[in-house]
Design an enzyme around this catalytic site. Structure first.
Site, PDB file in Angstrom:
ATOM      1  N   HIS A   1     -52.082  -6.829  19.625  1.00  0.00           N
ATOM      2  CA  HIS A   1     -52.832  -7.788  18.499  1.00  0.00           C
ATOM      3  C   HIS A   1     -51.805  -9.137  18.499  1.00  0.00           C
ATOM      4  CE1 HIS A   1     -49.050  -6.867  16.146  1.00  0.00           C
ATOM      5  NE2 HIS A   1     -49.346  -5.880  16.122  1.00  0.00           N
TER       6      HIS A   1
ATOM      7  N   CYS B   1     -45.965  -1.757  18.605  1.00  0.00           N
ATOM      8  CA  CYS B   1     -47.129  -2.498  19.216  1.00  0.00           C
ATOM      9  C   CYS B   1     -46.775  -3.453  20.137  1.00  0.00           C
ATOM     10  CB  CYS B   1     -48.052  -3.171  17.986  1.00  0.00           C
ATOM     11  SG  CYS B   1     -48.777  -2.105  17.083  1.00  0.00           S
TER      12      CYS B   1
END
Length: 504
Positions: A153, A161
């Site tokens: 993202h 992430c």
């Protein structure tokens, strides 16, 4: 071509929304390209690069991630049917350590092979845009690994992430969107700890994750030799790549990650090419090991990494576990333009100071052992303070005016006549101090300065010990019973046998 791209983007909403609804996805992921962020066209520079590399706008893509290098690659299929590298994006932030994700909350970014379909694309992400990696896959589940919402993202913020800048994820998202519009049902995501080269395999040879890394390296090699997306299956809690039905079989093999592997074969042209590459890599790795390639340090308490181009833009920026983190490298990149906006809330990786203070900081070479007395070996804090006090008083007084000034000042603070003591120790110091100077220079001087004042006053209250420093400095060299303070204990306490036994 740009006009056609805009038209296709407008049609994407209707076409893919239907497919996603049929897939039973969440309502906030139904529309792949209805809002302005998700509907941005592919940048003209990327369109030009596709034309140059003989690629169609809607041809399939493949993504590779590398933690240590902090890079994300987007590959795209050209008109010959092979994948070619379209663009490499520096990763703004990833979290955890080198190694696969094991459980929910461990802050680990996943490693392995994952499949990204339209339902995993999130145009309404709180981090600008995102897509879900699909962790855990069948292999992860077979091992009982847990975790959720592991994304690629924007916003340069990571808690398990792979985080890019908003500008970067907008490009990557648009490439995925166009590939889906062109008919690709899912694109493959390959996540690695580092580029699977002989150099890196040699450096990390003692890491307890090496069996897992060798397994996913097979998939890496399949892609390298064929430039085709490898088919991924799982059985017996392991990865299987490019498996097809055995000769004489009437149907394709059925795989179950937890069950026994079915009968299958790997096409001869792929198997032979991969085998040749594996043998060449193994030979090169063995050669590097025999030449003494240093073993990479294990977890130092640093949470993840950041590409140097981003670290160079942040005050006191650090690349953490990624490459290129020395101050000179960062300084050389400070004038380069960052690929996207770095938010003011970015949290660069930082060392765990508690872990660092427990590490020896005096000696740094294993070829010249330095012994510690029983009193200095009793605790990390005492070891650092007493060892460096002796080194400084014996060696630096004859070679460094800066060190003399520090200890003279320190002596005055505790009420000792520093000038007289210095003159007494100057004559006997050079013989023992000359070889000790490089060791002090290679140690962590900042830690010495910070920690030494805490432990020194108890010793400094007695003027007599200073002449004893020179005799203590000469004695340790032949002593081999006490481990080297520095890199040697790290290697011994993290031997291959010890760390491999910890693997589940």
């Amino acid at each position: 071509m740009t006009h056609r791209t805009l038209v296709r983007a407008l049609l994407t909403s209707a076409v893919l929304a239907v497919g996603v609804m049929l897939a039973g996805c969440d309502s906030d992921q139904i529309s792949l390209a209805q809002n302005a962020k998700a509907n941005q066209p592919v940048p003209p520079k990327l369109v030009a690069a596709m034309t140059e590399k003989d690629m169609d706008m809607q041809s399939p893509i493949l993504v590779r991630l590398f933690k240590q290098e902090a890079e994300l690659e987007v590959w795209k299929q050209n008109r010959s049917g092979q994948f070619a590298l379209l663009k490499t994006y520096p990763i703004c932030r990833w979290s955890g350590d080198l190694g696969p994700k094991v459980r929910e909350g461990d802050r680990q970014a996943p490693e392995g092979f994952y499949s990204i379909n339209p339902s995993q694309m999130n145009p309404q992400s709180a981090y600008y845009l995102s897509f879900n990696t699909g962790y855990p896959n069948a292999f992860d589940k077979a091992l009982g690994r847990t975790g959720s919402q592991l994304m690629v993202h924007g916003d340069c913020s990571s808690r398990g992430c792979y985080a890019m800048t908003d500008e970067q994820i907008a490009e990557i998202y648009s490439l995925g969107r166009e590939s889906f519009f062109g008919g690709q049902k899912a694109f493959q995501l390959q996540a690695y700890p580092f580029r699977m080269t002989p150099v890196n395999m040699a450096k990390h040879r003692n890491n307890p994750n090496m069996p897992f890394w060798k397994m996913i390296k097979e998939g890496y090699d399949h892609f390298e030799v064929t430039k085709q997306e490898p088919r991924v299956d799982f059985c017996e809690k392991k990865y299987v790549f490019d498996a097809v039905k055995a000769p004489g079989a009437t149907r394709d093999p059925v795989f179950d990650a937890s069950a026994k592997c079915p009968a299958y074969v790997i096409p001869e042209e792929i198997a032979s090419a991969v085998h040749e590459k594996e043998q060449k890599d193994a030979a090169e790795t063995a050669k590097l090991v025999s030449k003494g390639t240093p073993v990479a340090r294990l977890n130092t308490g640093i949470d993840g990494g950041m590409n140097a181009i981003f670290a160079s833009k942040i005050p006191e920026g650090n690349t953490g576990l990624s490459e290129g983190g020395d101050s000179q490298a960062l300084a050389s990149m400070s004038l380069a333009r960052a690929p996207g906006t770095i938010p003011g809330t970015v949290n660069p990786p930082k060392p765990n100071l508690a872990v660092q203070q427990e590490e020896p900081v005096v000696a740094t070479t294993s070829s010249t052992p330095v012994a510690t007395t029983p009193s200095t070996a009793s605790s990390a804090g005492t070891r650092v303070a007493s060892a460096n006090a002796s080194d400084k008083s014996a060696a630096d007084k004859s070679t460094s005016d800066k060190s003399e000034g520090f200890f003279s000042s320190f002596a005055r603070k505790v009420g000792i006549g520093g000038t007289a003591d210095a003159s007494k120790t100057t004559a006997p110091a050079p013989a023992a101090a000359a070889p000790a100077k490089p060791k002090v220079a290679e140690a962590k001087p900042q830690s010495v300065v910070r920690v030494a004042p805490k432990a020194e006053p108890k010793q400094a209250a007695k003027p007599a010990p200073k002449p004893q420093v020179t005799t203590a400095a000469a004695a340790p060299a032949p002593t081999s019973s006490t481990q080297l303070a520095g890199s040697a204990p790290v290697v011994q306490t993290n031997s291959f046998d010890t760390r491999f036994s910890a693997v589940k």
